[in-house]
Design a protein around this motif. Structure first.
Motif, PDB file in Angstrom:
ATOM      1  N   VAL A  70     -17.613  16.748  -7.562  1.00 26.97           N
ATOM      2  CA  VAL A  70     -16.512  16.321  -6.704  1.00 26.97           C
ATOM      3  C   VAL A  70     -16.101  14.890  -7.046  1.00 26.97           C
ATOM      4  CG1 VAL A  70     -15.856  15.739  -4.331  1.00 26.97           C
ATOM      5  CG2 VAL A  70     -17.031  17.899  -4.813  1.00 26.97           C
ATOM      6  N   GLY A  71     -17.089  14.020  -7.219  1.00 27.18           N
ATOM      7  CA  GLY A  71     -16.794  12.647  -7.584  1.00 27.18           C
ATOM      8  C   GLY A  71     -16.047  12.552  -8.905  1.00 27.18           C
ATOM      9  N   GLU A  72     -16.455  13.339  -9.870  1.00 29.99           N
ATOM     10  CA  GLU A  72     -15.786  13.335 -11.174  1.00 29.99           C
ATOM     11  C   GLU A  72     -14.333  13.785 -11.039  1.00 29.99           C
ATOM     12  OE1 GLU A  72     -18.301  15.904 -13.407  1.00 29.99           O
ATOM     13  OE2 GLU A  72     -19.874  14.395 -13.697  1.00 29.99           O
ATOM     14  N   VAL A  73     -14.100  14.789 -10.205  1.00 30.47           N
ATOM     15  CA  VAL A  73     -12.734  15.286 -10.006  1.00 30.47           C
ATOM     16  C   VAL A  73     -11.871  14.218  -9.337  1.00 30.47           C
ATOM     17  CG1 VAL A  73     -11.342  16.953  -8.720  1.00 30.47           C
ATOM     18  CG2 VAL A  73     -13.376  17.721  -9.967  1.00 30.47           C
ATOM     19  N   VAL A  74     -12.396  13.571  -8.312  1.00 29.91           N
ATOM     20  CA  VAL A  74     -11.631  12.526  -7.623  1.00 29.91           C
ATOM     21  C   VAL A  74     -11.288  11.389  -8.585  1.00 29.91           C
ATOM     22  CG1 VAL A  74     -11.683  10.791  -5.790  1.00 29.91           C
ATOM     23  CG2 VAL A  74     -12.576  13.095  -5.359  1.00 29.91           C
ATOM     24  N   ARG A  75     -12.272  10.974  -9.379  1.00 28.82           N
ATOM     25  CA  ARG A  75     -12.013   9.893 -10.335  1.00 28.82           C
ATOM     26  C   ARG A  75     -10.961  10.300 -11.363  1.00 28.82           C
ATOM     27  NH1 ARG A  75     -17.557   9.105  -9.434  1.00 28.82           N
ATOM     28  NH2 ARG A  75     -18.153  10.460 -11.158  1.00 28.82           N
ATOM     29  N   GLU A  76     -11.020  11.530 -11.842  1.00 25.64           N
ATOM     30  CA  GLU A  76     -10.048  11.981 -12.848  1.00 25.64           C
ATOM     31  C   GLU A  76      -8.645  12.062 -12.261  1.00 25.64           C
ATOM     32  OE1 GLU A  76      -9.379  15.653 -16.038  1.00 25.64           O
ATOM     33  OE2 GLU A  76     -11.332  15.340 -15.098  1.00 25.64           O
ATOM     34  N   VAL A  77      -8.532  12.588 -11.054  1.00 27.48           N
ATOM     35  CA  VAL A  77      -7.227  12.704 -10.407  1.00 27.48           C
ATOM     36  C   VAL A  77      -6.616  11.327 -10.176  1.00 27.48           C
ATOM     37  CG1 VAL A  77      -6.134  13.325  -8.222  1.00 27.48           C
ATOM     38  CG2 VAL A  77      -7.667  14.948  -9.339  1.00 27.48           C
ATOM     39  N   CYS A  78      -7.427  10.391  -9.710  1.00 31.00           N
ATOM     40  CA  CYS A  78      -6.906   9.057  -9.425  1.00 31.00           C
ATOM     41  C   CYS A  78      -6.630   8.263 -10.702  1.00 31.00           C
ATOM     42  CB  CYS A  78      -7.856   8.318  -8.491  1.00 31.00           C
ATOM     43  SG  CYS A  78      -7.892   9.043  -6.827  1.00 31.00           S
ATOM     44  N   ALA A  79      -7.383   8.546 -11.757  1.00 29.44           N
ATOM     45  CA  ALA A  79      -7.100   7.919 -13.047  1.00 29.44           C
ATOM     46  C   ALA A  79      -5.735   8.352 -13.577  1.00 29.44           C
ATOM     47  CB  ALA A  79      -8.188   8.261 -14.056  1.00 29.44           C
ATOM     48  N   ALA A  80      -5.282   9.530 -13.128  1.00 31.98           N
ATOM     49  CA  ALA A  80      -3.965  10.034 -13.529  1.00 31.98           C
ATOM     50  C   ALA A  80      -2.847   9.460 -12.670  1.00 31.98           C
ATOM     51  CB  ALA A  80      -3.949  11.560 -13.456  1.00 31.98           C
ATOM     52  N   GLY A  81      -3.194   8.581 -11.710  1.00 23.57           N
ATOM     53  CA  GLY A  81      -2.169   7.867 -10.960  1.00 23.57           C
ATOM     54  C   GLY A  81      -2.089   8.164  -9.484  1.00 23.57           C
ATOM     55  N   MET A  82      -2.905   9.104  -8.990  1.00 25.08           N
ATOM     56  CA  MET A  82      -2.867   9.415  -7.568  1.00 25.08           C
ATOM     57  C   MET A  82      -3.680   8.398  -6.776  1.00 25.08           C
ATOM     58  SD  MET A  82      -3.590  13.139  -5.818  1.00 25.08           S
ATOM     59  CE  MET A  82      -2.517  13.907  -7.045  1.00 25.08           C
ATOM     60  N   SER A  83      -3.307   8.205  -5.521  1.00 20.42           N
ATOM     61  CA  SER A  83      -4.076   7.372  -4.596  1.00 20.42           C
ATOM     62  C   SER A  83      -4.884   8.284  -3.684  1.00 20.42           C
ATOM     63  CB  SER A  83      -3.141   6.500  -3.758  1.00 20.42           C
ATOM     64  OG  SER A  83      -2.245   5.784  -4.581  1.00 20.42           O
ATOM     65  N   ALA A  84      -5.938   7.731  -3.078  1.00 20.16           N
ATOM     66  CA  ALA A  84      -6.770   8.576  -2.226  1.00 20.16           C
ATOM     67  C   ALA A  84      -7.430   7.770  -1.117  1.00 20.16           C
ATOM     68  CB  ALA A  84      -7.839   9.287  -3.052  1.00 20.16           C
ATOM     69  N   VAL A 115      -4.281   1.960   1.886  1.00 22.34           N
ATOM     70  CA  VAL A 115      -4.671   2.591   0.629  1.00 22.34           C
ATOM     71  C   VAL A 115      -3.793   2.022  -0.474  1.00 22.34           C
ATOM     72  CG1 VAL A 115      -4.864   4.757  -0.641  1.00 22.34           C
ATOM     73  CG2 VAL A 115      -5.341   4.715   1.822  1.00 22.34           C
ATOM     74  N   PRO A 116      -4.387   1.346  -1.465  1.00 22.98           N
ATOM     75  CA  PRO A 116      -3.558   0.746  -2.526  1.00 22.98           C
ATOM     76  C   PRO A 116      -2.937   1.807  -3.412  1.00 22.98           C
ATOM     77  CG  PRO A 116      -5.898   0.543  -3.053  1.00 22.98           C
ATOM     78  CD  PRO A 116      -5.827   1.099  -1.665  1.00 22.98           C
ATOM     79  N   GLU A 117      -1.739   1.549  -3.869  1.00 23.78           N
ATOM     80  CA  GLU A 117      -1.078   2.496  -4.762  1.00 23.78           C
ATOM     81  C   GLU A 117      -1.897   2.639  -6.046  1.00 23.78           C
ATOM     82  OE1 GLU A 117       3.360   3.601  -6.434  1.00 23.78           O
ATOM     83  OE2 GLU A 117       3.024   1.723  -5.351  1.00 23.78           O
ATOM     84  N   GLY A 118      -2.246   3.873  -6.376  1.00 30.87           N
ATOM     85  CA  GLY A 118      -3.057   4.144  -7.548  1.00 30.87           C
ATOM     86  C   GLY A 118      -4.527   3.833  -7.367  1.00 30.87           C
ATOM     87  N   PRO A 120       0.827  -1.206   0.000  1.00 29.53           N
ATOM     88  CA  PRO A 120       0.000   0.000   0.000  1.00 29.53           C
ATOM     89  C   PRO A 120       0.861   1.254   0.000  1.00 29.53           C
ATOM     90  CG  PRO A 120       0.052  -0.950   2.186  1.00 29.53           C
ATOM     91  CD  PRO A 120       0.763  -1.916   1.284  1.00 29.53           C
ATOM     92  N   ILE A 121       0.347   2.320  -0.579  1.00 29.43           N
ATOM     93  CA  ILE A 121       1.054   3.599  -0.546  1.00 29.43           C
ATOM     94  C   ILE A 121       0.928   4.241   0.828  1.00 29.43           C
ATOM     95  CG2 ILE A 121      -0.916   4.935  -1.420  1.00 29.43           C
ATOM     96  CD1 ILE A 121       2.788   5.526  -2.294  1.00 29.43           C
ATOM     97  N   LEU A 122      -0.177   3.935   1.518  1.00 34.25           N
ATOM     98  CA  LEU A 122      -0.422   4.455   2.862  1.00 34.25           C
ATOM     99  C   LEU A 122      -1.040   3.345   3.699  1.00 34.25           C
ATOM    100  CD1 LEU A 122      -0.855   6.770   4.987  1.00 34.25           C
ATOM    101  CD2 LEU A 122      -3.047   7.184   3.876  1.00 34.25           C
ATOM    102  N   ALA A 123      -0.516   3.121   4.888  1.00 31.04           N
ATOM    103  CA  ALA A 123      -1.058   2.058   5.734  1.00 31.04           C
ATOM    104  C   ALA A 123      -0.920   2.432   7.203  1.00 31.04           C
ATOM    105  CB  ALA A 123      -0.343   0.736   5.469  1.00 31.04           C
ATOM    106  N   THR A 124      -1.943   2.081   7.975  1.00 28.33           N
ATOM    107  CA  THR A 124      -1.848   2.179   9.425  1.00 28.33           C
ATOM    108  C   THR A 124      -1.931   0.771  10.004  1.00 28.33           C
ATOM    109  OG1 THR A 124      -4.233   2.342   9.937  1.00 28.33           O
ATOM    110  CG2 THR A 124      -3.092   4.376   9.307  1.00 28.33           C
ATOM    111  N   ARG A 125      -1.232   0.587  11.122  1.00 29.17           N
ATOM    112  CA  ARG A 125      -1.242  -0.712  11.794  1.00 29.17           C
ATOM    113  C   ARG A 125      -1.383  -0.478  13.288  1.00 29.17           C
ATOM    114  NH1 ARG A 125      -2.308  -5.678   9.843  1.00 29.17           N
ATOM    115  NH2 ARG A 125      -0.507  -6.720   8.991  1.00 29.17           N
TER     116      ARG A 125
END
Length: 236
Positions: free
Chosen positions: A175-189, A29-32, A5-10
């Motif tokens: 907002v949903g469209e923006v999140v999907r577009e940003v993550c489609a470009a490779g960001m994780s969220a 949070v999985p990478e991408g 994962p790109i981000l993880a809590t334990r």
């Protein structure tokens, strides 16, 4: 939990003034990819986001960003490692113009592909409002500014805390469209939401919290199939 994962809590434990809110929380949070965090009011969702970001010190446990331990680090150090925050309530500075908000984020953030021009291309309404102060923007415009401000720090993982809060349905859809577009470009969220439709529309996986603990970690398909469990945990 994903292997890398790109981000993880334990085992994350956190709270306020000696009172525990989070009880050994594990999320990844999985990478991408996009992890949506669901739960009723008061279950600890925002506390989790603020602890990851370093705004609330953890009492125990681990927070790792791209494999690096950051539990207890300062928020600015965590931001420099690639974590961007879109806070609940937007937290826009009323007297500053849109342009000033963007300039500050651009100067203080990491350099990368998310430039001011790219952000305005993604959120063209902000380009029309550059001279307007924060208190002259609608709720939807403030939310877009909060997202733009975070993107200009060039994060690898974006934390969005209740991005639909107080917004009209048409703006929530945007907002949903923006999140999907940003993550489609490779960001994780990591998206914290009470709006089930928005949360599921952007998610790869879903985590449901109850009383400060993770009670369900599921794929979106599994969550949709198990309506009874969703109703039990979320009251929907």
């Amino acid at each position: 939990m994903t292997a890398d994962p790109i981000l993880a809590t334990r085992g994350l434990v956190s709270g306020y003034a000696g009172s525990r809110v989070l009880h050994e929380v594990d999320v990844a949070v999985p990478e991408g990819g996009v992890l949506t965090l669901l739960g009723r009011n008061g279950v600890g969702k925002s506390t989790l986001v603020n602890t990851i970001m370093g705004l609330v010190p953890p009492m125990a446990g681990s927070v790792r960003v791209a494999g690096q331990e950051v539990a207890g680090a300062r928020p600015d150090a965590i931001a420099r490692l690639g974590v961007g925050l879109v806070p609940q309530g937007r937290r826009v500075f009323a007297p500053l113009t849109v342009a000033e908000h963007l300039d500050i984020a651009d100067r203080l953030g990491r350099k990368g592909e998310w430039t001011r021009a790219r952000v305005i291309d993604l959120l063209p309404r902000l380009g029309e409002r550059l001279g307007n102060r924060g208190d002259q923007l609608s709720g939807g415009e403030q939310q877009m500014l909060a997202i733009a401000r975070a993107l200009l720090t060039n994060p690898t993982v974006l934390l969005l805390d209740e991005p639909s809060d107080g917004l009209a349905p048409a703006v929530v859809q945007q907002v949903g469209e923006v999140v999907r577009e940003v993550c489609a470009a490779g960001m994780s969220a990591l998206v914290v939401e009470q709006n089930l439709r928005l949360g599921l529309s952007v998610a790869d996986r879903v985590v449901v919290m109850q009383k400060g603990s993770v009670h369900w970690d599921a794929s979106v398909d599994e969550f949709r199939r198990n309506r009874a469990r969703a109703e039990q945990l979320l009251g929907i």
